[in-house]
Design an enzyme around this catalytic site. Structure first.
Site, PDB file in Angstrom:
ATOM      1  N   HIS A  25       7.610  61.104  39.658  1.00 21.85           N
ATOM      2  CA  HIS A  25       8.132  59.956  40.405  1.00 21.85           C
ATOM      3  C   HIS A  25       9.476  59.537  39.826  1.00 21.85           C
ATOM      4  O   HIS A  25       9.910  60.028  38.782  1.00 21.85           O
ATOM      5  CB  HIS A  25       7.128  58.804  40.425  1.00 21.85           C
ATOM      6  CG  HIS A  25       6.832  58.186  39.084  1.00 21.85           C
ATOM      7  ND1 HIS A  25       6.362  58.911  38.007  1.00 21.85           N
ATOM      8  CD2 HIS A  25       6.907  56.907  38.653  1.00 21.85           C
ATOM      9  CE1 HIS A  25       6.163  58.086  36.984  1.00 21.85           C
ATOM     10  NE2 HIS A  25       6.501  56.863  37.345  1.00 21.85           N
ATOM     11  N   HIS A  40      10.698  56.822  38.471  1.00 20.88           N
ATOM     12  CA  HIS A  40      10.927  55.855  37.390  1.00 20.88           C
ATOM     13  C   HIS A  40      11.743  56.525  36.288  1.00 20.88           C
ATOM     14  O   HIS A  40      11.556  57.712  35.992  1.00 20.88           O
ATOM     15  CB  HIS A  40       9.593  55.347  36.828  1.00 20.88           C
ATOM     16  CG  HIS A  40       9.035  54.193  37.606  1.00 20.88           C
ATOM     17  ND1 HIS A  40       7.697  53.883  37.634  1.00 20.88           N
ATOM     18  CD2 HIS A  40       9.656  53.256  38.399  1.00 20.88           C
ATOM     19  CE1 HIS A  40       7.509  52.806  38.405  1.00 20.88           C
ATOM     20  NE2 HIS A  40       8.678  52.423  38.878  1.00 20.88           N
ATOM     21  N   ASP A  78      11.845  56.604  33.085  1.00 21.39           N
ATOM     22  CA  ASP A  78      11.278  57.313  31.930  1.00 21.39           C
ATOM     23  C   ASP A  78      10.860  58.746  32.270  1.00 21.39           C
ATOM     24  O   ASP A  78      10.616  59.546  31.372  1.00 21.39           O
ATOM     25  CB  ASP A  78      10.117  56.517  31.292  1.00 21.39           C
ATOM     26  CG  ASP A  78       9.016  56.117  32.249  1.00 21.39           C
ATOM     27  OD1 ASP A  78       9.313  55.891  33.433  1.00 21.39           O
ATOM     28  OD2 ASP A  78       7.850  56.025  31.805  1.00 21.39           O
ATOM     29  N   HIS A  79      10.824  59.097  33.581  1.00 17.65           N
ATOM     30  CA  HIS A  79      10.385  60.441  33.968  1.00 17.65           C
ATOM     31  C   HIS A  79      11.511  61.346  34.462  1.00 17.65           C
ATOM     32  O   HIS A  79      11.298  62.548  34.633  1.00 17.65           O
ATOM     33  CB  HIS A  79       9.285  60.343  35.038  1.00 17.65           C
ATOM     34  CG  HIS A  79       8.071  59.635  34.525  1.00 17.65           C
ATOM     35  ND1 HIS A  79       6.925  60.308  34.166  1.00 17.65           N
ATOM     36  CD2 HIS A  79       7.841  58.325  34.252  1.00 17.65           C
ATOM     37  CE1 HIS A  79       6.030  59.431  33.714  1.00 17.65           C
ATOM     38  NE2 HIS A  79       6.569  58.224  33.751  1.00 17.65           N
ATOM     39  N   HIS A 104       0.347  54.508  42.013  1.00 14.10           N
ATOM     40  CA  HIS A 104       1.241  53.847  41.065  1.00 14.10           C
ATOM     41  C   HIS A 104       2.069  52.820  41.842  1.00 14.10           C
ATOM     42  O   HIS A 104       1.871  52.653  43.040  1.00 14.10           O
ATOM     43  CB  HIS A 104       2.109  54.926  40.402  1.00 14.10           C
ATOM     44  CG  HIS A 104       2.926  54.466  39.238  1.00 14.10           C
ATOM     45  ND1 HIS A 104       2.457  53.602  38.293  1.00 14.10           N
ATOM     46  CD2 HIS A 104       4.205  54.782  38.865  1.00 14.10           C
ATOM     47  CE1 HIS A 104       3.407  53.389  37.394  1.00 14.10           C
ATOM     48  NE2 HIS A 104       4.480  54.091  37.714  1.00 14.10           N
ATOM     49  N   ASP A 130       1.880  58.555  35.630  1.00 13.60           N
ATOM     50  CA  ASP A 130       1.602  57.160  35.952  1.00 13.60           C
ATOM     51  C   ASP A 130       0.704  56.982  37.173  1.00 13.60           C
ATOM     52  O   ASP A 130       1.077  57.332  38.291  1.00 13.60           O
ATOM     53  CB  ASP A 130       2.934  56.429  36.167  1.00 13.60           C
ATOM     54  CG  ASP A 130       3.851  56.566  34.962  1.00 13.60           C
ATOM     55  OD1 ASP A 130       3.570  57.432  34.109  1.00 13.60           O
ATOM     56  OD2 ASP A 130       4.830  55.806  34.875  1.00 13.60           O
ATOM     57  N   HIS A 138       1.416  59.528  27.860  1.00 12.29           N
ATOM     58  CA  HIS A 138       2.122  58.331  28.335  1.00 12.29           C
ATOM     59  C   HIS A 138       1.588  57.108  27.582  1.00 12.29           C
ATOM     60  O   HIS A 138       1.116  56.129  28.152  1.00 12.29           O
ATOM     61  CB  HIS A 138       1.906  58.174  29.854  1.00 12.29           C
ATOM     62  CG  HIS A 138       2.919  57.287  30.547  1.00 12.29           C
ATOM     63  ND1 HIS A 138       2.760  55.933  30.654  1.00 12.29           N
ATOM     64  CD2 HIS A 138       4.083  57.565  31.185  1.00 12.29           C
ATOM     65  CE1 HIS A 138       3.780  55.425  31.331  1.00 12.29           C
ATOM     66  NE2 HIS A 138       4.599  56.394  31.668  1.00 12.29           N
TER      67      HIS A 138
END
Ligand SMILES: [Zn+2]
Ligand SMILES: [Zn+2]
Length: 303
Positions: free
Chosen positions: A60, A62, A64-65, A137, A208, A266
């Protein structure tokens, strides 16, 4: 097949954990799940190389990914990569890659193919497929399973000899599943000398998500399930609000899916010592470990 955890934290990196990324070494190929910031440095430490055949599956959009992609492109170019890089992910990944290409001043030395995908088969070849499913999520998020095709059954030379099949090309035909005819006219079927097909290996990765049946289905009988466990069970409500899972929930999913092994992933920056997560998960599912950066896990065939 070997899994290397490149980064195992969630949201914020810590001194001990880099942001989410997983490398799978399979044959000569490298398969990455997610590409958090700092992935390239973890790849150097893991010695996986930058120039081999690579596919990246993003769960996804976000930060952090995905924020590891720009730096990775730059390093791959400085190392004169020429091999095409394939990137898969939900809607938004194409614009993001395009924006990097348009605004960051580097010269790409290799083509990038971006595949915006939905649920279903994201990629397949003759040896394996990568299946994607929607999870639960705060923004559209995919989980992935790498599923190898069945392998031919075991060949029994003794049985073949007993039936009078001489060693050589006829053995090869039987191994390939073909019927053969002997000089005396007798027909030998492959199932007389070859066992039933053997399952390939399966790795499921859900970053997530709240606890969801979608992952139970995706991870059914997986050799390895990598599941987010951002928080511990005492923070269940917070996890629910933020679209995340607790350690116990990850373990329930692994148990329901009848996965063989579970790795918690995570991990929130608040757990300098993740033993509470392990404790809570292992009450529900025995074969569980907390993923650590640069940990290497072999995934052998079950038979
Ligand atoms: Zn995250
Ligand atoms: Zn997220």
């Amino acid at each position: 097949m070997q899994v290397i955890f490149l980064g195992t934290s969630g949201g914020i990196p810590t001194a001990r954990r880099s942001l989410p990324a997983i490398a799978i070494k399979r044959g000569g190929e490298l398969i990455l799940f997610d590409c958090g910031e700092g992935t390239q440095r973890q790849m150097i430490l893991a010695k996986v190389g930058f120039c081999r055949k690579t596919r990246i599956f993003i769960t996804h959009m976000h930060g952090d990914h995905v924020l590891g992609l720009p730096g990775l492109f730059q390093t791959m170019s400085l190392l004169d990569r020429t091999e095409r890089l394939d990137i898969y992910g939900p809607t938004g990944i194409r614009n993001f890659v395009e924006a990097i290409r348009q605004t960051v001043r580097f010269t790409l030395t290799f083509p990038i193919a971006v595949h915006e995908i939905e649920e279903g088969i994201a990629y397949k070849n003759q040896e394996y497929e990568v299946y994607a499913t929607w999870v639960d999520h705060s923004i559209p998020t995919l989980a992935y399973a790498l599923v190898e095709r069945e392998r031919p059954g075991k060949f029994y030379p003794d049985k073949a000899r007993k039936l009078g099949v001489p060693e050589g090309p006829l053995w090869a035909k039987l191994k390939q599943g073909e019927e053969i005819r002997l000089h005396n006219g007798r027909i030998i079927r492959p199932d007389e000398v070859v066992g039933p097909p053997r399952p390939g290996r399966k790795i499921a990765y859900s970053s997530d998500t709240k606890q969801t049946e979608a992952v139970v289905k995706l991870a059914e009988k997986a050799d390895l399930l990598i599941h987010e466990a951002t928080l511990d069970d005492k923070l269940k409500e917070k996890a629910e609000e933020e679209g995340h899972s607790t350690a116990g929930q990850a373990a329930e999913t692994a148990a329901k899916a009848k996965a063989k092994r579970l790795f918690l992933f995570h991990i929130s920056a608040r757990y300098e010592d993740p033993s509470i997560l392990l404790e809570q998960a292992s009450k529900v599912f025995q074969h569980v470990q907390v993923a650590e950066d640069l940990m290497k896990v072999e995934v052998p065939y079950s038979e």
